[in-house]
Design a protein around this motif. Structure first.
Motif, PDB file in Angstrom:
ATOM      1  N   LEU A 281      -5.208   7.125  -3.883  1.00 35.81           N
ATOM      2  CA  LEU A 281      -6.253   6.212  -4.883  1.00 35.81           C
ATOM      3  C   LEU A 281      -5.304   4.968  -5.114  1.00 35.81           C
ATOM      4  CD1 LEU A 281      -8.838   6.214  -6.201  1.00 35.81           C
ATOM      5  CD2 LEU A 281      -7.652   7.325  -8.197  1.00 35.81           C
TER       6      LEU A 281
ATOM      7  N   THR B  91       0.957  -1.025   0.176  1.00 37.59           N
ATOM      8  CA  THR B  91       0.008  -0.089   0.147  1.00 37.59           C
ATOM      9  C   THR B  91       0.884   1.352   0.084  1.00 37.59           C
ATOM     10  OG1 THR B  91      -1.800  -1.238   1.225  1.00 37.59           O
ATOM     11  CG2 THR B  91      -1.762   1.161   1.219  1.00 37.59           C
TER      12      THR B  91
ATOM     13  N   VAL C  77      -4.908   2.687  -1.957  1.00 36.90           N
ATOM     14  CA  VAL C  77      -6.308   1.969  -1.630  1.00 36.90           C
ATOM     15  C   VAL C  77      -6.384   0.795  -2.746  1.00 36.90           C
ATOM     16  CG1 VAL C  77      -8.737   2.142  -1.700  1.00 36.90           C
ATOM     17  CG2 VAL C  77      -7.515   3.701  -0.550  1.00 36.90           C
ATOM     18  N   TYR C  78      -6.068   1.058  -4.098  1.00 39.77           N
ATOM     19  CA  TYR C  78      -6.403   0.142  -4.941  1.00 39.77           C
ATOM     20  C   TYR C  78      -5.597  -1.228  -4.830  1.00 39.77           C
ATOM     21  CZ  TYR C  78      -5.468  -2.733  -9.217  1.00 39.77           C
ATOM     22  OH  TYR C  78      -5.648  -4.036 -10.005  1.00 39.77           O
TER      23      TYR C  78
ATOM     24  N   THR D 283     -12.281  -0.138  -4.729  1.00 44.28           N
ATOM     25  CA  THR D 283     -11.637   1.174  -4.727  1.00 44.28           C
ATOM     26  C   THR D 283     -12.499   2.259  -5.286  1.00 44.28           C
ATOM     27  OG1 THR D 283      -9.356   0.134  -4.639  1.00 44.28           O
ATOM     28  CG2 THR D 283      -9.714   2.700  -5.387  1.00 44.28           C
TER      29      THR D 283
END
Length: 146
Positions: free
Chosen positions: A80, A29, A83-84, A110
């Motif tokens: 972004l 992450t 999170v994905y 997401t």
């Protein structure tokens, strides 16, 4: 008809920074956040540098404005991506397999999460979830081709 061919290779320098957070989920992450955040910030810098050079207007105000935009977009796109990557990894661990479906699940979750954070319209959240899943799945399929 004469034919010609071109053969060669092109390699770019690779810079990789590893931050060990003690957990593979957190490592991936943070890595996604840093890489994509850096790309987004660099994009802003290049775009604003072009406009400054084109207009010939060098000032401290322009520099400060560019720096704020770099931080804002770098943080947004980095978050972004983080999170994905986290959702993709989580789907992989829960399902116990590595395939394109993990990308679809990660992209859909997401898209839905980011959309839900910014608006309350259920239809918009569903559309963003479908779009996120479709883009992530298409990206995964393109990775298989190369």
């Amino acid at each position: 008809m004469p034919m010609s061919r071109f053969a060669g290779s092109l390699s770019t320098p690779k810079v990789d920074v590893t931050i060990d957070m003690g957990n593979p989920f957190l490592n991936l992450t943070v890595d996604g956040f840093l890489k994509i955040g850096t790309v987004a910030a660099t994009r802003v810098l290049a775009k604003d540098a072009y406009h400054v050079v084109r207009k010939g207007n060098f000032s401290g105000h322009n520099f400060e404005h560019t720096l704020k935009k770099m931080c804002k977009e770098g943080a947004y796109y980095g978050t972004l991506a983080g999170v994905y990557v986290g959702m993709h990894y989580g789907a992989e661990k829960i399902r116990g397999t590595k395939d394109w479906k993990n990308a679809m699940i990660g992209g859909a979750l997401t898209g839905a999460l980011v959309s839900a954070a910014s608006n309350k319209d259920r239809d918009k959240i569903m559309i963003d979830a479908i779009t996120g899943g479709a883009v992530a799945t298409a990206s995964e399929f393109l990775n298989y081709l190369t």
